[in-house]
Design a protein around this motif. Structure first.
Motif, PDB file in Angstrom:
ATOM      1  N   ASP B 100       0.814  -1.225   0.000  1.00 16.50           N
ATOM      2  CA  ASP B 100       0.000   0.000   0.000  1.00 16.50           C
ATOM      3  C   ASP B 100       0.845   1.270   0.000  1.00 16.50           C
ATOM      4  O   ASP B 100       0.302   2.376   0.028  1.00 16.50           O
ATOM      5  CB  ASP B 100      -0.922   0.012   1.230  1.00 16.50           C
ATOM      6  N   GLN B 161      -7.163 -11.014  -3.536  1.00 18.08           N
ATOM      7  CA  GLN B 161      -7.577  -9.607  -3.496  1.00 18.08           C
ATOM      8  C   GLN B 161      -6.732  -8.761  -4.449  1.00 18.08           C
ATOM      9  O   GLN B 161      -7.266  -7.941  -5.194  1.00 18.08           O
ATOM     10  CB  GLN B 161      -7.428  -9.076  -2.074  1.00 18.08           C
ATOM     11  N   ARG B 165      -8.031  -6.768  -8.313  1.00 15.11           N
ATOM     12  CA  ARG B 165      -8.223  -5.326  -8.307  1.00 15.11           C
ATOM     13  C   ARG B 165      -8.710  -4.895  -9.690  1.00 15.11           C
ATOM     14  O   ARG B 165      -8.324  -5.487 -10.692  1.00 15.11           O
ATOM     15  CB  ARG B 165      -6.907  -4.620  -7.966  1.00 15.11           C
ATOM     16  N   ASP B 224     -13.972  -1.617   5.569  1.00 15.83           N
ATOM     17  CA  ASP B 224     -14.086  -1.227   4.160  1.00 15.83           C
ATOM     18  C   ASP B 224     -15.024  -0.026   4.002  1.00 15.83           C
ATOM     19  O   ASP B 224     -14.824   0.806   3.112  1.00 15.83           O
ATOM     20  CB  ASP B 224     -14.594  -2.414   3.319  1.00 15.83           C
ATOM     21  N   ASP B 227     -13.266   3.159   5.100  1.00 16.82           N
ATOM     22  CA  ASP B 227     -12.367   3.654   4.053  1.00 16.82           C
ATOM     23  C   ASP B 227     -13.102   4.606   3.101  1.00 16.82           C
ATOM     24  O   ASP B 227     -12.507   5.488   2.501  1.00 16.82           O
ATOM     25  CB  ASP B 227     -11.780   2.482   3.255  1.00 16.82           C
ATOM     26  N   THR B 241      -8.804   5.010  -0.120  1.00 15.32           N
ATOM     27  CA  THR B 241      -7.596   4.353  -0.621  1.00 15.32           C
ATOM     28  C   THR B 241      -7.930   3.043  -1.347  1.00 15.32           C
ATOM     29  O   THR B 241      -7.243   2.672  -2.290  1.00 15.32           O
ATOM     30  CB  THR B 241      -6.604   4.063   0.526  1.00 15.32           C
ATOM     31  N   ASP B 242      -8.990   2.370  -0.905  1.00 11.79           N
ATOM     32  CA  ASP B 242      -9.367   1.124  -1.587  1.00 11.79           C
ATOM     33  C   ASP B 242      -9.774   1.400  -3.033  1.00 11.79           C
ATOM     34  O   ASP B 242      -9.365   0.691  -3.959  1.00 11.79           O
ATOM     35  CB  ASP B 242     -10.522   0.429  -0.858  1.00 11.79           C
ATOM     36  N   LYS B 245      -6.964   2.023  -5.242  1.00 12.67           N
ATOM     37  CA  LYS B 245      -6.193   0.814  -5.550  1.00 12.67           C
ATOM     38  C   LYS B 245      -7.016  -0.222  -6.309  1.00 12.67           C
ATOM     39  O   LYS B 245      -6.542  -1.323  -6.552  1.00 12.67           O
ATOM     40  CB  LYS B 245      -5.661   0.206  -4.249  1.00 12.67           C
ATOM     41  N   LYS B 247      -9.655  -1.790  -5.267  1.00 12.53           N
ATOM     42  CA  LYS B 247     -10.284  -2.828  -4.436  1.00 12.53           C
ATOM     43  C   LYS B 247     -11.784  -2.600  -4.434  1.00 12.53           C
ATOM     44  O   LYS B 247     -12.268  -1.593  -3.921  1.00 12.53           O
ATOM     45  CB  LYS B 247      -9.780  -2.735  -2.987  1.00 12.53           C
ATOM     46  N   THR B 249     -14.935  -3.175  -2.831  1.00 14.44           N
ATOM     47  CA  THR B 249     -15.467  -3.664  -1.564  1.00 14.44           C
ATOM     48  C   THR B 249     -16.989  -3.703  -1.626  1.00 14.44           C
ATOM     49  O   THR B 249     -17.596  -3.286  -2.619  1.00 14.44           O
ATOM     50  CB  THR B 249     -14.955  -2.801  -0.396  1.00 14.44           C
TER      51      THR B 249
END
Lengths: 338, 338
Positions: B100, B161, B165, B224, B227, B241-242, B245, B247, B249
């Motif tokens: 990260d 995970q 992405r 999550d 975030d 940030t997820d 990136k 992610k 969620t």
């Protein structure tokens, strides 16, 4: 003593490894490694498969198998411990390649080059955790302890090596400690644990452990010399990467030790300032060739000790195989002296 | 039900954890973690010490201890399994921070920020291998197997995970699988293994394992959501940030599911092109607040199930402590709805 014929899939650019004697068992190792891949989640398995097919020379499994034959008989346990230690070794290679920013290994793209550093960190972790899970299939907890101890030693050796880059206070003793941890430990685990699994008594297990430790350490010294001078077979290998990264290996330490005050001052300045150290600089400064020779001598002496330690074994094709490996490495060392 | 008073050294910016009940045992955990540091080579120990003092909220040890009390009595084994799982957790945090590119954790510099990515990779490995070595101190090999299995699950969850992405084909089922692996597995190991160590029968061990799995999964869903929307206590936490990136969620998956074709087209385009997704974009496109609410509802439902699963336990302050933790998380979830 005749060097056994090489087994092509398990050789590398640095030379051929004499594993012909255990070819059928190494085939089993490959089969079991392939089976381990299937034990991963389907989303993870293809990555692990790639890594298993592009790294690791199966030296540790070969040592485990030869040891089994040398002290008793080769069983599935010798194969399994070989597989476990090879998986641990592969995990460390994946992480080493991140740290070294290596893009190829055995002519294939590294995991970090293919999927990025983040993914490579995680794949190394997955391989490593799987290896330690596999070790729990041995019902004897003492085997697990030995595998765990060797793994931690490898990791700690790598930490210390990384920490002491560009460190002028590094002694030869420190260097030997680092290489015995980062390389010796897994070789010694292969021979020591395998001896234990084949029913060796404590003294024989220790003799085999010591043999593995000496062989691994000698191999690392040789490898460190190859990084400085190249080898006949290492076509395309980039030389001097250790120097660039500030890794002070045995020849460099000898060079520093034998240098005049004036020479040492020059070397120290470059190391401390983390300036590139190249051959021209080194050759110009001190007895570079002599330092390499001396390191190779040290490796060769260790191989003599490794062989001597095996005198407790009953002679068999397998004990001869273990001795052959030391002669094989002797040959590589002599080629390096050219 | 009264929420237990927080124990200051084991709280974090996201809120206080109700561990007052097990304060003396958590002190033992801290002492044992400090002792583990000393088990490393002197060249490695100071780094490990720093990591042990700057990461990990001791949630897993607290769960292991509460479970011990809830099913029998708290022994050194419950403390030890807590320490082992916390070390594994810390190792994953060290590696997560590399991936990260995080520079701070609990207001302290991360290992990668302090000593570079390479060193952080190796330190995570050293911690991880030490944790698995420590697990071999249990004479019962089945405990080792469970620890090994949980570790591999965490690593595999992280790989999946990372692999998925920016992947529009990710389903909610996939998401639940990933978070159950990457977060649920260690929570479930803490409660499940600890129950086993305190002599629980198979059914009780399973009930505690399931409780840990549900609590861990609910916690991850909550995390999550935090975030995306922040929390009262998460001062200074970087949000989104997820999304950055890639992610996907639970709230994002719900958003995609409930969007009109036109809305989904816009979202998909941004995800596929790996464009930054920010709140403004999301809020403008679809029912963003509703998607967060729905995810928080799911987490809350899991906590109800987690509590229900504990009905098999005899009432005690420890079983109440386990239930308190779910209510505590409920409270955090409700604050998130604000």
């Amino acid at each position: 003593m005749a060097i056994l014929k090489p087994l092509s899939p398990f050789t590398d650019a640095k030379g051929k490894i004499p594993f012909e004697l255990v070819r059928p068992e190494i085939r089993k190792v490959e089969k079991q490694i392939a089976e381990q891949v299937d034990a991963f989640d389907p989303g993870v398995a293809p990555y692990i498969d790639y890594i298993c097919n592009t790294s690791g020379k199966r030296i540790r499994p070969a040592l485990a198998i030869l040891t089994g034959g040398a002290v008793g008989s080769i069983t599935d346990d010798n194969i399994k411990i070989g597989v476990i230690l090879e998986l641990i070794h592969m995990a460390t290679l994946v992480h080493d390649d991140i740290i070294d920013e290596a893009t190829t290994r055995r002519k294939e793209l590294t995991a970090n080059a293919k999927w990025g550093n983040g993914m490579a960190v995680l794949l190394g972790d997955a391989l490593f955790s799987h290896a330690l899970l596999l070790a729990t299939e041995f019902d004897d907890i003492s085997i697990n302890r030995k595998v765990g101890k060797a793994s931690r030693e490898v990791c700690e050796g790598e930490v210390i090596q990384s920490q002491r880059r560009f460190d002028l206070t590094l002694t030869k003793e420190d260097y030997f400690k680092v290489i015995s941890m980062k390389t010796g430990a897994l070789f010694a685990a292969a021979t020591g644990i395998s001896a234990n699994l084949s029913g060796a008594d404590e003294a024989t297990e220790k003799a085999l452990y010591d043999y593995g430790m000496k062989l691994g350490t000698a191999y690392q010294i040789y490898d460190d010399c190859v990084d400085l001078v190249g080898s006949e077979d290492a076509i395309g290998k980039t030389l001097g990467t250790d120097l660039e990264k500030g890794k002070l290996t045995l020849p460099m330490l000898t060079l520093l030790e034998n240098a005049t005050d004036e020479q040492r001052k020059k070397l120290n300045k470059r190391i401390i300032e983390q300036q590139a150290l190249d051959f021209e600089v080194l050759v110009g400064i001190a007895d570079y060739a002599g330092a390499i020779e001396s390191a190779l001598d040290t490796a060769a002496e260790m191989l003599v000790e490794a062989r001597d330690g095996l005198k407790c074994l009953t002679e068999s094709k397998y004990s001869t195989g273990l001795i052959d490996i030391t002669h094989y490495l002797d040959d590589l060392i002599n080629k390096c002296r050219k």
